[in-house]
Each structure stands twice: as C-alpha cells, then as structure tokens.
Design an enzyme around this catalytic site. Structure first.
Site, short mmCIF file in Angstrom:
data_model
loop_
_atom_site.label_atom_id
_atom_site.label_comp_id
_atom_site.label_asym_id
_atom_site.label_seq_id
_atom_site.Cartn_x
_atom_site.Cartn_y
_atom_site.Cartn_z
N GLY A 141 39.60 27.20 50.31
CA GLY A 141 39.10 28.18 51.27
C GLY A 141 39.51 29.59 50.92
O GLY A 141 39.17 30.54 51.63
N GLY A 197 38.75 31.25 48.15
CA GLY A 197 37.78 32.01 47.37
C GLY A 197 37.88 31.78 45.88
O GLY A 197 37.46 32.61 45.08
N ALA A 221 51.06 28.67 44.87
CA ALA A 221 51.93 29.69 44.28
C ALA A 221 51.19 31.00 44.05
O ALA A 221 51.59 31.79 43.18
CB ALA A 221 52.56 29.18 42.98
N ARG A 236 48.71 31.67 42.39
CA ARG A 236 48.62 31.78 40.94
C ARG A 236 47.21 31.79 40.37
O ARG A 236 47.01 32.08 39.19
CB ARG A 236 49.38 30.61 40.29
CG ARG A 236 48.78 29.24 40.62
CD ARG A 236 49.58 28.11 40.04
NE ARG A 236 49.35 27.97 38.61
CZ ARG A 236 48.31 27.33 38.07
NH1 ARG A 236 47.40 26.76 38.83
NH2 ARG A 236 48.19 27.23 36.76
N THR A 246 44.25 33.49 40.58
CA THR A 246 43.55 34.64 40.00
C THR A 246 44.23 35.07 38.71
O THR A 246 43.57 35.37 37.70
CB THR A 246 43.50 35.80 41.01
OG1 THR A 246 42.86 35.33 42.20
CG2 THR A 246 42.71 36.97 40.45
N LYS A 296 46.86 40.29 40.08
CA LYS A 296 48.01 39.54 40.58
C LYS A 296 47.55 38.75 41.80
O LYS A 296 46.54 39.06 42.41
CB LYS A 296 49.13 40.50 41.01
CG LYS A 296 49.76 41.25 39.87
CD LYS A 296 51.02 41.97 40.32
CE LYS A 296 50.72 43.09 41.28
NZ LYS A 296 51.88 43.99 41.43
N GLY A 297 48.35 37.77 42.19
CA GLY A 297 47.97 36.96 43.34
C GLY A 297 48.06 37.75 44.64
O GLY A 297 48.95 38.57 44.81
N GLU A 347 49.38 34.54 49.45
CA GLU A 347 50.34 34.21 50.50
C GLU A 347 50.99 35.42 51.17
O GLU A 347 51.41 35.35 52.32
CB GLU A 347 51.43 33.30 49.93
CG GLU A 347 50.89 31.94 49.57
CD GLU A 347 51.81 31.18 48.62
OE1 GLU A 347 52.71 30.49 49.10
OE2 GLU A 347 51.63 31.31 47.39
#
Lengths: 342, 296
Positions: free
Chosen positions: A47, A49, A88, A90, A92, A284-285, A288
């Site tokens: 969910g 993306g 994590a 991670r 992208t 970068k991620g 979260e």
C-alpha cells in the site's frame, strides 16, 4: 477555557537493513516483441506505492519510456528474483536503484540495435516515450526488440543493487557505521488544549521532510499525511492497557484510532531534497519517518500551550489534566462574568 | 463462531411479540437496532433460541404528541429522532446527545429505547431523558405498566424489564417553552467514543431567575443519576460565576464513580463538576441572547 500552543520536533531515521546486515536487491526486466516492459521482482506492495515507484524508476532508467508501457508481473518467488522484503523504508533506495540499472541495461540494448538498423552512431538515437528516433527515422519498440531477438540478444536482463555496508552494533548500541542512510523530518504542530478537561485538539501540522529526491509527489504527500495521522493516534488515543499481563483492550471499540474528526484540518507536507549518500538516483526512504516527529511535536505544543509536560503516552485528557494540575494550570472556575447582563 | 440465534422472528403487533416472548419462556432476546445486542452475543459466544425484531411492529416507529406528552416509539432510530422537529424545539439537549452518540452508521440503526434498555451508565441519551423525567412504557403478559426512567434503571446493564416484557414507548411531558437545556460529553476521541463523562442540564427561568432545575450525570455511578442537591441549590438563583461554580461542586457530591480503562474515579468526579459548569455557562449565555423566546 482553551489555550493554543505550537511545538515542533525533529527526527532522523535509519533506512535500509542496517547493523551489519547486507541489503541487496535483485530484479529482472523483460522487453517484449510488442513493445512493452515486464518487471519481475518478488516483493509486495503493501500500500506504500511500490508499483508506481518501480514503473517510474524503470521508465527513467530506460531513458524516458512512458510508464504506461511498463507492467509489474504478479510477484511470485517462482518466476521472479528476490528484491528483499518490503520493510526498513528500503524499497525506493535499494530496489529503485536496481530497477533503474536494469532499465539502463535494456536502454543500451535498444539503442545499439536501433543504431544498427538505421545505420547511425548510437549517440544519434533518442528514446521518446513509446518509440526511438534518430533524425527523421522513427522505430517502433516492438520492431527493435524483434530485431534484437533475431540477433540472439537476450531480452530479459537482470540487475542488482547493494546498499553500502554497515557494521554491527555492540552491546551499548555503538558501531563504526551501523546505518548507511538517514531520512530527516521536522514536524510543527499547533494544538488547542481544554484547560478544564485536558482534551487536546491538533489544529494544524506542517511536516517538512528530507527523503532525497521525491519520486512520486502525490503518493509521498499521502504517506506523510497518513503517517501524521498514525502518529497522532499514538500520541493522543491509542493504548494497550494490560492487567496482570492480560490485555484489557481487545478490539477497536476500545483501542481508539483517530477518526476523521480527530485529524487536523490541515496537514501540510513539504519536501526538501538533501540528496542521498549512495546510489545513482539521489533517493532515500520516506516510508516510516512520517510517524516519528509528530509525537514529540504534539506533546511540545501541549507544553507550549499549558506549561504542562506529559511524559506518558497516549496523552489522554486525564493525563493532560493531571500534568496541568501538577503545575497549577487546570482551570476550575466558571468563565461567566459575576455581574448580570454582560 | 456459532450461529447467534436459531430463529429470527419479526412480529407485526405488540401482542404477537409478547406471545413469542412467552412461548420462548424468556429465552428470546428483543432486537431493535442490534448495535448493542449483536456485540454482546458475540462477546458472550452464546447462541439464543430466538431474537424478536420489533422493527416491523405497527405504531412503534414514530414520535408523536399525545395530550401534552411526547411519545417515542421503541423502534425509532437515533437518526430519525435527530430529524424530529418537536425534539429540536423542546428537547435540544436530547438532540445534542444523540448527535454525540457513536457514528452516523450506528445512529442509523440504534434506537433511543435500545439505548435506554441497554442501561449503560455512560449511555448518551439517558441523561437528557432523565432531565425530561421520561417514563418507560412496558407491555407484558399481565398487561401494561409504566415506570419512571430513574426507577427503571437498576445498575450497569440492569433494568426492571422482565425477559417476557417489551418496552413499547418512552414518554415525557412536552417541556413548556421558556426552558433552556444543554448536553455535554467528554470522550477519549471526538467521535465513536464511549463517554468518560456526560451530563445533561435543563433549566426553567423567570427572567434571569431559575424556577426549576434538572441535572443528570452519566458514567459516574452504576446508573445515570440526578444531582438533586445541585438542582435544589439552583432554585431561585441567578446564574453567575459563583453560583455556577457552587452548582458544579455540589453536582460532584452526587457521583460515586469507579476507575476503569477510560478514566479514574477522581477524574470522573472532577469532570462531572466541570461538565455541569460548562452546561450551565452555555445555558446562561444562551439565555442572555435577545433572540431567545423566553427573553424579556
């Protein structure tokens, strides 16, 4: 009486597998003779993306192909390589860089075959949405891949990306380079505190994020808005009450997640691009970190409004009331004027 | 999960419903909106032989005026009550309480009578109904009986209703114009929350002087309670800050709350006082508006 206050908090959160765990992604992309591109990656879009990110970054790696020509084959470990688990923050960075590399490899194949077909230098061939062009010559993608197949060039390529190495942490949580990438965020919250009951309303949140280059702005804004709402729940309502180790909270009728009435009227995501420490894409991620700073931003805003520090979450009306009472800030009198007709 | 019931029965008349209740010897359960019953049956993991749906019974679906009384049928949903002109004009605190109850989806199903029979100390519609001095109309095998709501409620989930009896109506005298009322609720979130505290206040005035006062407090005792000492104190007074504070303090005396997952006893007692002050303040501000019909 109600009092308003503003608070902010900043956070950084490590993305990717860290503490010495190797973080690697493998993907495959196949070009078809009808001019489409198929992604093989046994990962789950939960969910957040992932599918849009894979298609956009593959399109970019292919040199400007329309994402509409790209399809993610139903992920399965039976037919697809392992990009690593969705977690994590991670995907992208690690999977995105891998899919981009696969795109670059296929782009080189397309351009090389097209240049040979037309009889020009490879540098003269441009990728344009759904075809290739060299001067006045236009080549359909399907024709290029059919020719590549005739020449025995493989149309299914594999690419991998490995994040920078990290080191383990010792028993004190210390290490040389335990995390290879951080995302950063600052959230600013405006709240209104009812000084008689301790009820808190979050009126407005401005959420500024550095997650490098943003690949999908609409989805990124949604991620931040959702993260803020989740963090707001942790801050104000969500609590698992235990008695002798047994949860007294057994359902969503007592585990209170925020409703639309509890969400701020305005959540304003803003993105600044601070680049990325590794990889080819500057990404970068984001995943979260939107849940993180909002918690301290709200409790700081409560402090700013009332002078009361809430140190146990969630900041329920009673906890805020007790904290206010501890610093003498509960109002207990009627605000009505003493005289008759005001 | 076992089936929650064996038979789902939809009587067309009160008599038919009573016959069914008697036939199942009190083992059948009455269902109106089902928003409490279904949850309870699931929680108790029990199966009942029959549920009796009162939704199709003639005459239980309307709010009407009869001889100076407002009569609310047992199958009237909260959403229907929200749209009632008579409640909006003469019992605004009841409308405010319904609006504060659960969510639109639940209000579409839940009934006022169900909220009363469920007898939760925190039930949102009960405090305003107590200040309206509502009576519960009950039909049973030996005929009709009627009881004041305050006496009808015995404790959390407990009423005087026998398993073979059926609540058919709630009724209360149409409040004379010249009163003002307010409902206040404190919850852990802004919708879909069970009250930590709730309170209803209803006052009659002669100019600025209070001629009658009714205050009911929820979630602070085994049943919703009237704060009679505070009511008595308000008689013949004019609402200023000191009077409002004193009434709030006296209201606290009517409470005997418990600690639970939603709040401590101490907080609840304080908030009972706070909500009463808040309701009185709101009423006084309303009274001073020149557009209020009772204004002179």
């Amino acid at each position: 009486m109600k009092r308003r206050g503003v608070g902010f908090a900043s956070a950084f959160q490590g993305a990717n597998f860290h503490f010495g765990h190797r973080d690697e992604a493998q993907v495959q992309v196949e070009a078809t003779e009808d001019g489409r591109f198929l992604i093989y990656a046994a990962a789950s879009d939960i969910g957040e993306g992932l599918e849009a990110m894979l298609r956009v970054l593959l399109a970019e790696g292919l040199g400007g192909i329309s994402p509409r020509l790209i399809e993610w084959v139903q992920p399965s470990t039976a037919n697809s390589p392992n990009p690593g688990s969705t977690g994590a923050s991670r995907m992208t960075t690690v999977v995105g860089n891998a899919i981009w590399r696969a795109g670059q490899e296929l782009r080189n194949v397309m351009v090389k075959v097209a240049a040979a077909l037309i009889g020009v230098e490879e540098g003269a061939v441009r990728v344009e949405q759904d075809h290739l062009r060299a001067g006045d010559h236009v080549l359909e993608l399907g024709d290029v891949f059919a020719e590549a197949k005739r020449r025995g060039i493989p149309l299914r390529v594999e690419a991998a990306f490995t994040a920078s190495d990290t080191t383990p942490v010792d028993e004190y949580g210390q290490g040389e380079m335990p995390v290879n990438q951080f995302s950063y965020a600052t959230h600013i919250a405006e709240v209104e505190v009812d000084t008689e009951t301790g009820e808190v309303a979050v009126l407005r949140v401005v959420a500024v994020h550095d997650s490098g280059r943003i690949i999908n702005p609409v989805s990124a804004e949604g991620q931040v808005e959702g993260g803020v709402a989740m963090g707001l729940g942790q801050t104000l309502t969500e609590e698992l009450v235990l008695k002798d180790g047994i949860p007294l909270i057994e359902s969503f009728s007592t585990y209170l997640i925020p409703t639309v009435y509890d969400a701020p009227e305005s959540i304003e995501p803003q993105f600044v691009d601070g680049g990325a420490p590794f990889g080819d894409l500057g990404v970068k991620g984001l995943a979260e970190i939107p849940c993180v700073p909002i918690i301290a931003a709200i409790t700081n805003a409560i402090y700013n409004a009332t002078g009361a520090r809430v140190r146990t979450l969630p900041a329920t009306p009673e906890r805020v009331w007790r904290a206010m009472r501890a610093v003498g800030k509960v109002s207990t009198g009627s605000q009505e004027k003493q005289d008759g007709n005001a | 999960m076992p089936r929650l019931w064996s038979e789902y029965l939809i009587p067309g008349t009160v008599q038919e419903a009573l016959d069914v209740l008697l036939r199942y010897k009190g083992q059948a359960r009455i269902i109106a909106g089902g928003t409490d019953l279904i949850i309870r049956l699931k929680q108790e993991r029990c199966s009942v032989p029959a549920v009796v749906d009162v939704g199709a019974i003639e005459g239980l679906k309307s709010i009407s005026l009869h001889g100076g009384e407002v009569v609310i049928g047992a199958a009237v949903t909260c959403a229907e009550a929200l749209g009632s002109p008579v409640l909006r004009e003469r019992a605004l605190h009841l409308v405010e309480a319904i609006r504060a109850l659960a969510s639109a989806q639940i209000r579409n199903l839940a009934t006022l009578a169900g909220n009363v029979v469920n007898a939760s100390p925190a039930g949102d519609t009960i405090p305003p109904l107590l200040t309206l001095e509502a009576r519960v109309v009950i039909q049973g095998p030996s005929g009709k009986r009627e009881q004041g709501l305050e006496e009808f409620l015995l404790g959390p989930g407990q009423t005087t209703l026998a398993p073979v009896e059926l609540v058919t109506h709630l009724r209360f005298p149409l409040p004379a114009p010249g009163h003002l009322c307010a409902f206040e609720k404190l919850g852990l979130r802004r919708a879909m929350s069970i009250a930590v505290n709730n309170a209803a206040v209803m006052l009659w005035f002669d100019d600025a002087r209070v001629t009658e006062a009714r205050i009911a407090l929820g979630a602070v005792a085994p049943t919703v309670v009237r704060a009679r000492e505070a009511e008595g104190f308000l008689l013949d007074s004019e609402l200023d800050g000191a009077v409002i504070n004193q009434a709030g303090a006296l209201a606290k005396g009517a409470t005997c709350p418990i600690d639970d997952i939603r709040g401590s006893a101490e907080y609840r007692a304080e908030m009972a006082s706070t909500l009463v002050r808040r309701a009185l303040g709101r009423i006084e501000r309303e009274r001073r508006k020149p557009c209020w019909p009772g204004w002179k």
